[in-house]
Design an enzyme around this catalytic site. Sequence first.
Site, PDB file in Angstrom:
ATOM      1  CG  HIS A 138      -3.131  -0.900   7.236  1.00  0.00           C
ATOM      2  ND1 HIS A 138      -4.538  -1.200   6.638  1.00  0.00           N
ATOM      3  CD2 HIS A 138      -2.466  -1.867   7.004  1.00  0.00           C
ATOM      4  CE1 HIS A 138      -4.375  -2.458   5.968  1.00  0.00           C
ATOM      5  NE2 HIS A 138      -3.345  -2.623   6.170  1.00  0.00           N
ATOM      6  CE  LYS A 142      -2.337   0.549   3.567  1.00  0.00           C
ATOM      7  NZ  LYS A 142      -1.289   0.314   2.674  1.00  0.00           N
ATOM      8  N   GLY A 148      -4.508  -1.399  -0.298  1.00  0.00           N
ATOM      9  CA  GLY A 148      -4.782  -2.271  -1.598  1.00  0.00           C
ATOM     10  C   GLY A 148      -5.346  -3.491  -1.382  1.00  0.00           C
ATOM     11  CB  THR A 149      -5.380  -5.891   1.493  1.00  0.00           C
ATOM     12  OG1 THR A 149      -4.035  -5.976   1.468  1.00  0.00           O
ATOM     13  CG2 THR A 149      -6.145  -7.469   1.764  1.00  0.00           C
TER      14      THR A 149
END
Length: 232
Positions: A138, A142, A148-149
């Site tokens: 990411h 972030k 979370g994924t």
Amino acid sequence: MNIAIIGNGKMGKAVAALAAERGHGVATVVNRIENPEGRALTADRLAGVDVAIEFTRPDAVVANLERLIRLRLPTVTGTTGWSNDLPKVTELVERHGGALLHAANFSLGVQLFLRVARQLARSFRGRPEFAVSILEEHHKTKVDAPSGTALLLQRELWTEEPGRRFPITSIREGDSAGRHALTYESRHETVSLRHESRSREAFAAGALAAAEWLPGRTGIFTFEDMLFGAAG
Ligand SMILES: NC(=O)c1ccc[n+]([C@@H]2O[C@H](COP(=O)([O-])OP(=O)(O)OC[C@H]3O[C@@H](n4cnc5c(N)ncnc54)[C@H](OP(=O)(O)O)[C@@H]3O)[C@@H](O)[C@H]2O)c1
């Protein structure tokens, strides 16, 4: 629909832009400075709002949700990094007869990726000659890691092969909206399943679809419940 957007960051702005395109009104946008501990989320400020969409930060989301649930305003949140507080928030939703839909990832492609990942895990179950790994990448701003994924993916894989380690590697650099890969690798071959988000618009579209779906319902839901129904 009249929407309140909580959090005026990258996702809040993407939701606001798409909401206008889809003919929804944005009644109010709440930013961090005016909202310590969720204090801007009052009945007065949110009068006439049909649904709130919350994209803030792990350290702000729970106070915001508590306020919104007590006001019984249907709320969609995409903020990640608060899963330890989920039991407390669930209890509050049930106690107040509220409506909350939460998702670590609002893209349809990721939800389908998770389903295929489970099939892959089922196929590789009991084959230790294949090392398994999860990689997530990411943008450098972030806050939470693993994503979370990636944690959701890991939980899904455990339902297929409990007891196996599914180690996650997180990379934070550049401006990627999100890449996730599940890889099984033996000495001689590699099987890899990848998902890449090329724009935040997919997340904004999913969050808005959830905001259209939620009003009139009570309880706590995930994006998966909405897409595939409770039976999955
Ligand atoms: N579910 C999904 O599909 C999905 C997709 C993308 C991102 N996310 C998650 O959504 C969250 C937001 O992502 P983002 O990319 O929009 O991050 P971002 O650009 O950093 O935006 C977060 C915003 O929330 C604001 N904020 C912080 N505390 C607040 C409070 N108490 N009240 C109101 N606003 C507050 C921040 O303000 P300041 O800038 O002043 O601090 C910032 O503008 C993250 O947890 C991210 O992981 C989820």
